[in-house]
Design a protein around this motif. Structure first.
Motif, PDB file in Angstrom:
ATOM      1  N   ASP A  80      67.558 -29.412 -69.114  1.00 50.31           N
ATOM      2  CA  ASP A  80      67.574 -29.376 -67.649  1.00 50.31           C
ATOM      3  C   ASP A  80      68.980 -29.522 -67.074  1.00 50.31           C
ATOM      4  OD1 ASP A  80      64.888 -29.060 -67.674  1.00 50.31           O
ATOM      5  OD2 ASP A  80      64.398 -31.152 -67.226  1.00 50.31           O
ATOM      6  N   LEU A  81      69.943 -29.898 -67.914  1.00 53.08           N
ATOM      7  CA  LEU A  81      71.316 -30.031 -67.427  1.00 53.08           C
ATOM      8  C   LEU A  81      71.946 -28.675 -67.123  1.00 53.08           C
ATOM      9  CD1 LEU A  81      72.781 -32.810 -69.777  1.00 53.08           C
ATOM     10  CD2 LEU A  81      72.089 -33.032 -67.376  1.00 53.08           C
ATOM     11  N   LEU A  82      71.347 -27.610 -67.642  1.00 53.97           N
ATOM     12  CA  LEU A  82      71.905 -26.275 -67.425  1.00 53.97           C
ATOM     13  C   LEU A  82      70.985 -25.484 -66.502  1.00 53.97           C
ATOM     14  CD1 LEU A  82      74.329 -24.508 -68.369  1.00 53.97           C
ATOM     15  CD2 LEU A  82      72.727 -23.393 -69.919  1.00 53.97           C
ATOM     16  N   MET A  83      71.517 -25.083 -65.354  1.00 56.76           N
ATOM     17  CA  MET A  83      70.771 -24.271 -64.396  1.00 56.76           C
ATOM     18  C   MET A  83      71.228 -22.819 -64.519  1.00 56.76           C
ATOM     19  SD  MET A  83      68.921 -26.600 -63.127  1.00 56.76           S
ATOM     20  CE  MET A  83      68.106 -25.635 -61.862  1.00 56.76           C
ATOM     21  N   ILE A  84      70.265 -21.921 -64.660  1.00 55.81           N
ATOM     22  CA  ILE A  84      70.565 -20.492 -64.781  1.00 55.81           C
ATOM     23  C   ILE A  84      69.946 -19.781 -63.586  1.00 55.81           C
ATOM     24  CG2 ILE A  84      70.280 -18.421 -66.185  1.00 55.81           C
ATOM     25  CD1 ILE A  84      70.046 -20.255 -68.624  1.00 55.81           C
ATOM     26  N   TYR A  85      70.776 -19.209 -62.731  1.00 49.36           N
ATOM     27  CA  TYR A  85      70.310 -18.544 -61.520  1.00 49.36           C
ATOM     28  C   TYR A  85      70.070 -17.064 -61.823  1.00 49.36           C
ATOM     29  CZ  TYR A  85      71.578 -22.817 -59.108  1.00 49.36           C
ATOM     30  OH  TYR A  85      71.653 -24.118 -58.706  1.00 49.36           O
ATOM     31  N   ALA A  86      68.899 -16.793 -62.417  1.00 41.64           N
ATOM     32  CA  ALA A  86      68.592 -15.441 -62.881  1.00 41.64           C
ATOM     33  C   ALA A  86      68.587 -14.431 -61.738  1.00 41.64           C
ATOM     34  CB  ALA A  86      67.247 -15.434 -63.604  1.00 41.64           C
ATOM     35  N   HIS A  87      68.133 -14.846 -60.561  1.00 39.58           N
ATOM     36  CA  HIS A  87      68.081 -13.920 -59.421  1.00 39.58           C
ATOM     37  C   HIS A  87      69.473 -13.386 -59.095  1.00 39.58           C
ATOM     38  CE1 HIS A  87      67.141 -12.246 -55.470  1.00 39.58           C
ATOM     39  NE2 HIS A  87      68.135 -12.955 -54.976  1.00 39.58           N
ATOM     40  N   ASP A  88      70.456 -14.261 -59.146  1.00 42.55           N
ATOM     41  CA  ASP A  88      71.815 -13.845 -58.792  1.00 42.55           C
ATOM     42  C   ASP A  88      72.534 -13.193 -59.968  1.00 42.55           C
ATOM     43  OD1 ASP A  88      72.200 -15.001 -55.950  1.00 42.55           O
ATOM     44  OD2 ASP A  88      71.281 -16.627 -57.084  1.00 42.55           O
ATOM     45  N   ILE A  89      72.211 -13.625 -61.191  1.00 40.10           N
ATOM     46  CA  ILE A  89      72.781 -12.966 -62.368  1.00 40.10           C
ATOM     47  C   ILE A  89      72.382 -11.499 -62.389  1.00 40.10           C
ATOM     48  CG2 ILE A  89      72.611 -12.813 -64.885  1.00 40.10           C
ATOM     49  CD1 ILE A  89      72.577 -15.797 -65.032  1.00 40.10           C
ATOM     50  N   SER A  90      71.183 -11.206 -61.892  1.00 39.00           N
ATOM     51  CA  SER A  90      70.675  -9.833 -61.945  1.00 39.00           C
ATOM     52  C   SER A  90      71.535  -8.865 -61.136  1.00 39.00           C
ATOM     53  CB  SER A  90      69.231  -9.784 -61.437  1.00 39.00           C
ATOM     54  OG  SER A  90      69.171 -10.087 -60.053  1.00 39.00           O
ATOM     55  N   ARG A  91      72.355  -9.379 -60.206  1.00 35.77           N
ATOM     56  CA  ARG A  91      73.232  -8.513 -59.413  1.00 35.77           C
ATOM     57  C   ARG A  91      74.556  -8.241 -60.114  1.00 35.77           C
ATOM     58  NH1 ARG A  91      75.195 -10.879 -55.702  1.00 35.77           N
ATOM     59  NH2 ARG A  91      74.294 -12.953 -55.583  1.00 35.77           N
ATOM     60  N   SER A  92      74.753  -8.847 -61.261  1.00 39.09           N
ATOM     61  CA  SER A  92      75.997  -8.645 -62.002  1.00 39.09           C
ATOM     62  C   SER A  92      76.009  -7.247 -62.617  1.00 39.09           C
ATOM     63  CB  SER A  92      76.119  -9.695 -63.107  1.00 39.09           C
ATOM     64  OG  SER A  92      76.073 -11.000 -62.563  1.00 39.09           O
ATOM     65  N   PRO A  93      77.189  -6.745 -62.965  1.00 34.90           N
ATOM     66  CA  PRO A  93      77.252  -5.439 -63.632  1.00 34.90           C
ATOM     67  C   PRO A  93      76.344  -5.393 -64.857  1.00 34.90           C
ATOM     68  CG  PRO A  93      79.449  -6.150 -62.997  1.00 34.90           C
ATOM     69  CD  PRO A  93      78.533  -7.307 -62.714  1.00 34.90           C
ATOM     70  N   LYS A  94      75.586  -4.313 -64.985  1.00 37.62           N
ATOM     71  CA  LYS A  94      74.601  -4.216 -66.066  1.00 37.62           C
ATOM     72  C   LYS A  94      75.243  -4.318 -67.442  1.00 37.62           C
ATOM     73  CE  LYS A  94      71.070  -1.588 -63.624  1.00 37.62           C
ATOM     74  NZ  LYS A  94      70.086  -0.502 -63.708  1.00 37.62           N
ATOM     75  N   GLY A  95      76.430  -3.748 -67.563  1.00 37.36           N
ATOM     76  CA  GLY A  95      77.102  -3.788 -68.855  1.00 37.36           C
ATOM     77  C   GLY A  95      77.425  -5.202 -69.290  1.00 37.36           C
ATOM     78  N   LEU A  96      77.781  -6.062 -68.329  1.00 38.13           N
ATOM     79  CA  LEU A  96      78.094  -7.449 -68.671  1.00 38.13           C
ATOM     80  C   LEU A  96      76.830  -8.215 -69.044  1.00 38.13           C
ATOM     81  CD1 LEU A  96      80.820  -8.335 -66.032  1.00 38.13           C
ATOM     82  CD2 LEU A  96      81.102  -7.606 -68.395  1.00 38.13           C
TER      83      LEU A  96
END
Length: 749
Positions: A80-96
């Motif tokens: 739980d110490l690591l939060m992953i904001y998948a909604h916002d990661i999804s806007r990152s360049p697809k290649g990355l």
């Protein structure tokens, strides 16, 4: 981490807890590895790092740097110490996203293979996944590499050693050479089978992780490839770093041992015994499809193994057009600029070969070349033949000369001395002729050898030009963004190469190639340096990385332009909005406001665009009011009544507002005299003018709402700067309609 974003997370965690709710799709170990991977990769940290938030106490090394190994362990113990904001990661360049997914997939495969080597598959919970990998390997193996055991087909024990990724290509060949009765074709099949298993397993898992991270793609290809002689790639080397007590820890695995070399059957040039054997290619080539349906083709290239003294070279080829990319001397980044990297380059090797060819040509046709020397000797040969003919004629005259005594003719040897001299001269001339002919034969033989050597070099140069191209597509560059003359782009900061949407008919398929070129040790060498490359190709909707993408449907009543809803943004847009504010504080980034009253829209490639030849209807189809109302609410019409808001941040900031109507005629006429005059003067339809007003209303609402959010999310000083810059830009903006445009401020009169 940036102060503004840190503040934002604090606000979001307290005000919008649902946004911080992550998708628990990763195991604690995978989450920890994801954190470590992103933090240690500059390109991932810059683009994705802000969406992966470690909330625990960071453990540092003696030099003050973060101890990622110890932090990993803490995350494993407390996920739980690591939060992953998948909604916002999804806007990152697809290649990355694909690069991160690929690294995680390789890491998982390595853990899987380690479990097998340690006989701990069941204990580690990896038995099922290893069985999948084993079946992939087994399915492509030749019969000789399989055996029956307890009513099932299994891999021959010695071939199982292939699953050790620390083996070099040559180690694998050595294992296969132990099977004396096997043909080279069968040995090659084993290597191809293993390569296929690795690539298929990693690709499938990478696509799963890519999707879990929010990535979307109808076309997804993930390829690992390596070129070179395969002698020094010894697999999963480990980084080493000291912990807070000065002890050495293991860092991230460098999984170059899992990158497949492409085998072929050939002869080693320097081998004492010329026999066919398995060798690795000095270049690889992979074929991919161009995206359809109005989508871009997104290509991401991630170099793993590289040599600082030899320039990594990757070539993309499409329909005879070449787009070479060159590696930097001190990073894994590629660039279209061949001067970017330094060191030995592919073209420098070509130029050395061309110089050698020129030198050989000079040996043949130069001033003192073979042709000139042979010509001189041929001349001497002709002269000698003439001299021989002359001497032989003189000799015959002497030999058959007569004297007269008492009116009778007698043959005599009275000129014996003279004849002897002529005979010696003829013999000497023949010996000279023999020497000349011998020299001519020797020179012609040497010339043939030089011609053969020259032809080999010319063939090699031609092959190298075929690989890299003689004429490259021209480009212009600004701040690491390369725009080619055919609208193809390359972004050096994300390592993304993008083909624009294809103009070819949907049914016809288009293809392109990506070639990885390993550098020879020298321009004449048949031994190659080694380089590994990860290639990912996906389809992508244009502007998919835009921070804000609002598709607002049916915002307005019939022939009205006042908004029906109070807010345009939702809580899930909050991080994107603050990123927009961050960019506005950077005065080096230009801010462009684009607003369009599109009039009647048309659906094209899943997006509404301007219909330049609309056929307007007097009413919705149907015989009754209910039928007409149903038609109005159908997707055929409703989807066109769209207003979109796009905020795209890259090297500049672009805010777009585009509004469209359906094709039913509008009776709308503006009350503003200036706008009514503009409408009549430019022969604009009611739908065009209505959509222009709606674009204005939306832009006005954006201005007001963003002003409020800036005050909410930012400190007063920063909020004031953001509000001032945004308001000035909107106030100066124009709304395009038809062939004209209207100033934003005109609507307020």
């Amino acid at each position: 981490m940036n102060y503004l974003l840190t503040s934002l997370f604090a606000v979001l965690l307290s005000c919008f807890p649902l946004i911080a709710q992550e998708d628990y799709f990763l195991s604690p170990q995978s989450k920890a590895y994801l954190y470590h991977t992103v933090r240690k990769s500059p390109i991932l940290e810059q683009n994705i790092g802000r969406y992966i938030v470690y909330q625990g106490e960071e453990i540092t090394l003696p030099n003050g740097e973060i101890n990622y190994d110890s932090t990993e362990q803490k995350i494993i113990n407390q996920p739980d110490l690591l939060m992953i904001y998948a909604h916002d990661i999804s806007r990152s360049p697809k290649g990355l996203l694909a690069e991160l997914a690929n690294k995680m997939a390789i890491w998982e495969l390595n853990k899987l293979l380690q479990s097998n080597r340690n006989n701990s598959l069941i204990k580690d919970g990896n038995a099922t996944d290893y069985e999948k990998f084993e079946q992939l390997f087994l399915s492509k193996l030749p019969p000789q590499a399989k055996k029956e055991k307890r009513d099932e087909i299994v891999i021959v024990k010695r071939i199982e050693k292939f699953t050790n990724p620390t083996l070099t290509f040559k180690d694998k060949v050595a294992i296969l050479d132990g099977f004396g009765s096997w043909t080279e074709i069968e040995k090659k099949q084993v290597i191809v089978a293993y390569n296929n298993a690795v690539n298929t397993f990693v690709s499938n898992r990478a696509q799963q992780i890519f999707t879990q991270l929010g990535g979307k793609a109808d076309y997804f290809r993930n390829v690992l490839t390596a070129a070179g002689d395969g002698s020094t790639t010894s697999g999963l080397f480990e980084e080493r770093e000291k912990d807070e007590r000065g002890r050495w820890n293991k860092g991230l695995p460098k999984a170059v041992g899992l990158f497949p070399y492409e085998p072929y059957i050939g002869f080693k040039p320097d081998a004492k015994k010329k026999k066919p054997e398995i060798l690795s290619n000095g270049s690889t080539i992979h074929n991919f499809e161009i995206a359809k349906e109005g989508k871009e083709t997104n290509i991401h290239l991630d170099v793993w193994g590289y040599n600082s003294e030899k320039q990594t070279t990757v070539v993309i080829k499409r329909e005879g057009k070449y787009y070479p990319l060159f590696g930097s001397s001190n990073t894994r980044f590629l660039s279209p600029d061949s001067a970017y990297g330094g060191g030995t380059t592919y073209y420098s090797l070509i130029h050395k070969l061309e110089q050698d060819i020129a030198d050989l040509e000079d040996k043949i046709s130069g001033r003192r070349g073979y042709d000139s020397r042979i010509k001189d000797l041929e001349g001497r040969k002709d002269d000698t033949n003439l001299e021989i003919e002359k001497k032989e004629k003189e000799l015959n005259e002497i030999r058959y000369s007569t004297i007269t005594t008492n009116h009778e003719k007698y043959k005599t040897d009275s000129k014996r001395k003279k004849r002897k001299k002529r005979q010696d001269e003829v013999v000497s001339a023949y010996n000279l002729l023999k020497d000349i002919e011998k020299k001519i034969r020797q020179l012609k033989l040497e010339k043939e050898q030089v011609l053969y050597k020259k032809s080999l070099l010319e063939k090699k140069v031609q092959e190298m030009y075929n690989a890299i191209g003689r004429k490259w597509v021209e480009y212009k560059e600004k701040d690491g963004y390369y725009l080619y003359e055919d609208s193809t782009t390359f972004n050096m900061l994300t390592q993304e190469f993008v083909f624009p949407p294809s103009k070819v008919e949907k049914e016809d398929k288009e293809y392109f190639d990506i070639r990885l070129l390993a550098m020879p040790m020298s321009h004449l060498s048949n031994n190659y340096d080694e380089v590994m490359l990860h290639i990912n190709v996906t389809d992508a909707t244009p502007l998919y990385t835009s921070n804000v993408q609002l598709q607002l449907n049916d915002l307005f009543e019939v022939d009205q332009y006042e908004l029906k809803q109070d807010q345009l943004f939702t809580a899930s847009d909050s991080i994107a909005v603050v990123e927009f504010f961050e960019s506005l504080l950077d005065n080096k980034k230009d801010l462009n406001i684009i607003a369009r009253g599109g009039g009647v829209g048309v659906k094209k490639n899943n997006r509404v665009v301007i219909n330049y030849n609309p056929s307007e209807l007097s009413n919705y189809p149907g015989d009754t009011q209910d039928e007409r109302l149903a038609a109005k609410e159908s997707s055929r019409f409703k989807d066109l009544r769209t207003t979109e808001v796009i905020i795209h941040i890259d090297r500049s900031i672009e805010m777009q507002v585009n509004s469209f109507t359906d094709p039913v005629q509008s009776n709308f006429k503006p009350e503003n005299e200036d706008l009514l005059s503009t409408m009549n003067r430019n022969n604009l339809s009611g739908n065009q003018m209505l959509s222009t007003y709606r674009a204005y209303t939306t832009l006005k609402a954006l201005k007001s709402e963003l002003n409020v959010l800036a005050g909410k999310y930012l400190p007063r000083k920063e909020a004031t700067k953001v509000i001032d810059r945004l308001n000035k830009a909107i106030d100066k903006s124009k709304i395009t309609v038809g062939a004209t445009s209207v100033k934003y401020k005109t609507f307020g009169k």
